[in-house]
Write a protein that holds these residues in place. Structure first.
Motif, PDB file in Angstrom:
ATOM      1  N   LEU A   1      89.008  21.426  16.642  1.00 26.62           N
ATOM      2  CA  LEU A   1      89.835  20.242  16.883  1.00 26.62           C
ATOM      3  C   LEU A   1      90.815  20.428  18.041  1.00 26.62           C
ATOM      4  CD1 LEU A   1      90.599  19.244  13.194  1.00 26.62           C
ATOM      5  CD2 LEU A   1      88.919  18.233  14.749  1.00 26.62           C
ATOM      6  N   LYS A   2      91.051  21.658  18.472  1.00 29.07           N
ATOM      7  CA  LYS A   2      92.031  21.938  19.528  1.00 29.07           C
ATOM      8  C   LYS A   2      91.841  21.074  20.777  1.00 29.07           C
ATOM      9  CE  LYS A   2      95.391  24.412  21.280  1.00 29.07           C
ATOM     10  NZ  LYS A   2      96.733  23.913  21.043  1.00 29.07           N
ATOM     11  N   PRO A   3      90.601  20.849  21.249  1.00 27.39           N
ATOM     12  CA  PRO A   3      90.436  20.007  22.444  1.00 27.39           C
ATOM     13  C   PRO A   3      90.924  18.563  22.266  1.00 27.39           C
ATOM     14  CG  PRO A   3      88.432  21.249  22.019  1.00 27.39           C
ATOM     15  CD  PRO A   3      89.329  21.444  20.835  1.00 27.39           C
ATOM     16  N   PHE A   4      91.115  18.135  21.018  1.00 22.49           N
ATOM     17  CA  PHE A   4      91.594  16.774  20.774  1.00 22.49           C
ATOM     18  C   PHE A   4      93.118  16.694  20.772  1.00 22.49           C
ATOM     19  CE2 PHE A   4      87.337  17.062  19.038  1.00 22.49           C
ATOM     20  CZ  PHE A   4      86.735  15.976  19.655  1.00 22.49           C
ATOM     21  N   SER A   5      93.773  17.818  20.980  1.00 23.59           N
ATOM     22  CA  SER A   5      95.230  17.825  21.109  1.00 23.59           C
ATOM     23  C   SER A   5      95.605  17.126  22.410  1.00 23.59           C
ATOM     24  CB  SER A   5      95.757  19.261  21.141  1.00 23.59           C
ATOM     25  OG  SER A   5      95.506  19.912  19.926  1.00 23.59           O
TER      26      SER A   5
ATOM     27  N   LEU B   1      99.469  14.518  19.483  1.00 24.29           N
ATOM     28  CA  LEU B   1      98.891  15.299  18.388  1.00 24.29           C
ATOM     29  C   LEU B   1      98.613  16.695  18.910  1.00 24.29           C
ATOM     30  CD1 LEU B   1      96.172  12.874  16.968  1.00 24.29           C
ATOM     31  CD2 LEU B   1      98.274  13.551  15.842  1.00 24.29           C
ATOM     32  N   GLU B   2      98.902  17.700  18.099  1.00 26.71           N
ATOM     33  CA  GLU B   2      98.620  19.088  18.487  1.00 26.71           C
ATOM     34  C   GLU B   2      97.991  19.804  17.299  1.00 26.71           C
ATOM     35  OE1 GLU B   2      98.246  21.939  21.232  1.00 26.71           O
ATOM     36  OE2 GLU B   2      99.332  20.095  21.683  1.00 26.71           O
ATOM     37  N   PHE B   3      96.719  20.154  17.436  1.00 29.30           N
ATOM     38  CA  PHE B   3      96.000  20.883  16.396  1.00 29.30           C
ATOM     39  C   PHE B   3      96.182  22.385  16.634  1.00 29.30           C
ATOM     40  CE2 PHE B   3      93.857  16.793  16.618  1.00 29.30           C
ATOM     41  CZ  PHE B   3      93.739  16.462  15.277  1.00 29.30           C
ATOM     42  N   HIS B   4      96.535  23.114  15.589  1.00 32.75           N
ATOM     43  CA  HIS B   4      96.809  24.551  15.697  1.00 32.75           C
ATOM     44  C   HIS B   4      95.793  25.363  14.910  1.00 32.75           C
ATOM     45  CE1 HIS B   4     100.678  23.680  17.550  1.00 32.75           C
ATOM     46  NE2 HIS B   4     100.884  22.792  16.581  1.00 32.75           N
TER      47      HIS B   4
END
Length: 172
Positions: free
Chosen positions: A24-28, A57-60
């Motif tokens: 999901l990181k690229p969707f941050s 949004l920031e996915f970690h």
């Protein structure tokens, strides 16, 4: 020997959870609210806790997601920041205006459609469907999918609020 094997299997399963989050990181990044539908429209009208103008949004990798957004109170934009904890792939728990289960229903480089099941402080339940985009305009197909998800949850069309028409909160 069985204990060692079990430890290895559990370790791999645990590592796999972090890897799923990394997908999901690229969707941050920067996102904007286009539409929100709610079973209780008062929650998404100005002054309501879910009258939210999403900005980031920031996915970690630690199975959390950070959300920056604004709500309007008496015509003023008030910045909010929340952290959600991943419960399972594409499902997060967020504490805000009660308890929330957020599920990502559709994910593409340009659009996110999510559902939220909120139980507020008084125990009242509300279902939401939100459409976020990285662009100023959304495609017909994404809009159609949003409306379909709204209908599936029994939310009437008159309970859909267009946020892109009245978004005057600061850009990030």
């Amino acid at each position: 020997m069985k204990v060692l094997l079990l430890s290895v299997v559990l370790g791999l399963l645990y590592a796999g959870h972090g890897e799923a989050q990394l997908i999901l990181k690229p969707f941050s990044g920067e996102w904007k609210t286009h539409y929100i539908a709610a079973s209780n429209k008062d929650k998404i009208t100005e002054g309501g806790p879910f009258h939210a103008y999403v900005r980031h949004l920031e996915f970690h990798a630690n199975n959390t997601v950070d959300l920056d957004f604004y709500v309007k109170s008496d015509g003023e934009c008030v910045k909010k920041q929340l952290t959600g904890e991943r419960q399972q792939l594409l499902v997060y728990h967020v504490e805000y205006a009660g308890e929330n289960e957020v599920t990502i229903l559709h994910l593409s480089p340009d659009a996110i459609i999510g559902s939220i099941h909120n139980v507020d402080e008084e125990g009242k339940e509300t279902d939401f469907v939100a459409l976020l985009s990285k662009r100023d305009r959304i495609s017909y197909l994404v809009h159609r999918r949003f409306k379909r998800e709204t209908r599936k949850r029994g939310i009437p069309e008159e309970n859909i609020v267009n946020f892109s028409d009245n978004d005057d909160c600061p850009e990030e």
